[in-house]
Design a protein around this motif. Structure first.
Motif, PDB file in Angstrom:
ATOM      1  N   GLY A 187      -2.729   5.532  10.768  1.00 30.21           N
ATOM      2  CA  GLY A 187      -3.759   4.546  10.482  1.00 30.21           C
ATOM      3  C   GLY A 187      -4.288   4.708   9.072  1.00 30.21           C
ATOM      4  N   GLU A 188      -5.381   4.025   8.792  1.00 24.31           N
ATOM      5  CA  GLU A 188      -5.956   4.062   7.453  1.00 24.31           C
ATOM      6  C   GLU A 188      -6.809   5.312   7.269  1.00 24.31           C
ATOM      7  OE1 GLU A 188      -7.665   0.584   5.878  1.00 24.31           O
ATOM      8  OE2 GLU A 188      -5.930  -0.667   6.349  1.00 24.31           O
ATOM      9  N   VAL A 189      -6.907   5.739   6.009  1.00 24.76           N
ATOM     10  CA  VAL A 189      -7.702   6.914   5.684  1.00 24.76           C
ATOM     11  C   VAL A 189      -9.141   6.730   6.152  1.00 24.76           C
ATOM     12  CG1 VAL A 189      -8.560   8.375   3.817  1.00 24.76           C
ATOM     13  CG2 VAL A 189      -6.226   7.492   3.709  1.00 24.76           C
ATOM     14  N   ALA A 190      -9.674   5.525   5.986  1.00 24.02           N
ATOM     15  CA  ALA A 190     -11.060   5.261   6.392  1.00 24.02           C
ATOM     16  C   ALA A 190     -11.247   5.471   7.892  1.00 24.02           C
ATOM     17  CB  ALA A 190     -11.453   3.835   6.005  1.00 24.02           C
TER      18      ALA A 190
ATOM     19  N   SER B  48       0.831  -1.199   0.000  1.00 21.95           N
ATOM     20  CA  SER B  48       0.000   0.000   0.000  1.00 21.95           C
ATOM     21  C   SER B  48       0.863   1.245   0.000  1.00 21.95           C
ATOM     22  CB  SER B  48      -0.949   0.027   1.205  1.00 21.95           C
ATOM     23  OG  SER B  48      -0.224   0.148   2.400  1.00 21.95           O
ATOM     24  N   VAL B  49       0.243   2.361  -0.373  1.00 21.17           N
ATOM     25  CA  VAL B  49       0.910   3.661  -0.344  1.00 21.17           C
ATOM     26  C   VAL B  49       0.622   4.299   1.011  1.00 21.17           C
ATOM     27  CG1 VAL B  49       1.050   5.958  -1.376  1.00 21.17           C
ATOM     28  CG2 VAL B  49       0.677   3.951  -2.833  1.00 21.17           C
ATOM     29  N   THR B  50       1.679   4.715   1.709  1.00 17.58           N
ATOM     30  CA  THR B  50       1.533   5.417   2.981  1.00 17.58           C
ATOM     31  C   THR B  50       1.852   6.887   2.760  1.00 17.58           C
ATOM     32  OG1 THR B  50       2.131   3.469   4.286  1.00 17.58           O
ATOM     33  CG2 THR B  50       2.375   5.622   5.348  1.00 17.58           C
ATOM     34  N   GLY B  51       0.886   7.759   3.041  1.00 14.93           N
ATOM     35  CA  GLY B  51       1.091   9.188   2.928  1.00 14.93           C
ATOM     36  C   GLY B  51       1.675   9.729   4.220  1.00 14.93           C
TER      37      GLY B  51
ATOM     38  N   THR C  88      -4.683   8.683  -3.384  1.00 19.20           N
ATOM     39  CA  THR C  88      -3.525   7.819  -3.606  1.00 19.20           C
ATOM     40  C   THR C  88      -3.217   6.904  -2.428  1.00 19.20           C
ATOM     41  OG1 THR C  88      -2.536   9.531  -5.014  1.00 19.20           O
ATOM     42  CG2 THR C  88      -1.069   7.799  -4.225  1.00 19.20           C
ATOM     43  N   ALA C  89      -3.223   7.456  -1.222  1.00 18.06           N
ATOM     44  CA  ALA C  89      -2.758   6.710  -0.050  1.00 18.06           C
ATOM     45  C   ALA C  89      -3.883   5.927   0.611  1.00 18.06           C
ATOM     46  CB  ALA C  89      -2.138   7.666   0.965  1.00 18.06           C
ATOM     47  N   ARG C  90      -3.539   4.743   1.105  1.00 26.37           N
ATOM     48  CA  ARG C  90      -4.485   3.978   1.915  1.00 26.37           C
ATOM     49  C   ARG C  90      -4.234   4.225   3.403  1.00 26.37           C
ATOM     50  NH1 ARG C  90      -4.495  -2.356   1.229  1.00 26.37           N
ATOM     51  NH2 ARG C  90      -3.070  -2.337   3.015  1.00 26.37           N
TER      52      ARG C  90
END
Length: 307
Positions: free
Chosen positions: A219-222, A38-41, A203-205
């Motif tokens: 953590g996750e965007v969600a 995954s992409v980490t922002g 882009t990032a998850r």
């Protein structure tokens, strides 16, 4: 004897990382993990410690505390770092009379990569047609692509990028998003710092948000969205009965906002619909009200807590 990194999927581990420049604490007790796939922002305002952290991960700055590991070892212990990590912290100056191909051949020789890889990465970043043009005539966006091509020469399993979208036009931004997601989807890792919050949302998850050297969210965007005002608006035939079912399932933030309408925080439309069906309540309308990443980011910096 130099320690060799184990063959691994490409994981960055930051543990209790800290850095002081004299009396100034740039980074304080920072911990997070960048996982493959995954992409980490990596987000934060100017002066938050992002670049210092990236430089510590890449062995360019010595930590005052803690450590940063690449697949279990410090960057400096990697036997062939260019084949493990591709990094762009800033667009380096290229001799204006040197062609893109010549520049990359020199970089390839430095890390022991065959010249055949040069044409591959030029094609990957969309510079194949400009391979024999002098870099002095390149736009900022083209120089960004050239820097990314150099980072890809060793076919790394990790990419560390600082503001890679600077200078790219909308088509270039869309291309970069697609490229980074495809790179991560192949089982590799991406850590990308950016001020383009709307683009990071696409882009990032995962996100790591820091402010004044301290972690504000990891953590996750969600998860961030659920904790910062995302809600479902649902119109039901029996809103009281639906509210009871929602609360019974652990959704405590349920508010009546109009005749027949409920606002439900901390969930999504699928869960609300499933609970309505299980409760035997007809749903006449439903929509998700999302909060943009920029608004969530500002709330974090203002000190709001998740959840």
């Amino acid at each position: 004897m130099q320690e060799t990194a184990p063959a691994g999927p490409g994981r960055i581990t930051v543990e209790g990382l800290g850095k002081k420049f004299g009396p100034v604490e740039a980074v304080h007790d920072l911990s997070f993990t960048v996982e493959p796939g995954s992409v980490t922002g990596f987000l934060g305002p100017n002066g938050s410690g992002k670049t210092t952290t990236l430089r510590m991960i890449l062995g360019l700055v010595r930590p005052s505390a803690g450590r940063a590991l690449i697949d279990g070892v410090p960057y400096g212990a990697l036997e062939s770092p260019g084949r493990v990590v591709g990094a762009v912290l800033e667009v380096q100056g290229v001799h204006p009379k040197r062609t893109a191909r010549a520049h990359l051949r020199a970089a390839a020789a430095a890390i022991g990569v065959a010249d055949t890889r040069v044409d591959e990465v030029l094609a990957l970043v969309g510079l194949g047609a400009a391979a024999d043009r002098a870099a002095g005539g390149f736009s900022l966006g083209m120089n960004q692509r050239l820097a990314l091509a150099a980072a890809l020469l060793g076919d790394p399993r990790i990419l560390v990028l600082d503001e890679p979208g600077n200078g790219l036009d909308p088509d270039g931004i869309a291309w970069l998003r697609s490229f980074l997601n495809a790179f991560a989807a192949s089982g590799r890792s991406v850590l990308v710092s950016s001020h383009q919050l709307a683009e990071m949302e696409l882009t990032a998850r995962r996100l790591v948000v820091i402010d004044r050297g301290r972690c504000r969210f990891d953590g996750e965007v969600a998860e961030l969205r659920a904790g910062h005002g995302a809600r479902v608006l649902v119109r039901a035939a029996d809103p009281a009965r639906l509210a009871e079912a929602l609360v019974a399932d652990g959704l405590t933030e349920v508010d009546k906002i109009d005749e027949g309408w409920l606002a439900v925080a901390g969930t999504d439309a699928v869960r609300v619909g499933d609970l309505a069906l299980a409760a035997g309540v007809a749903v006449h309308g439903m929509t998700e009200e999302r909060v943009g990443l920029e608004q969530m980011f500002l709330r974090l910096l203002a000190g709001e807590e998740i959840g």
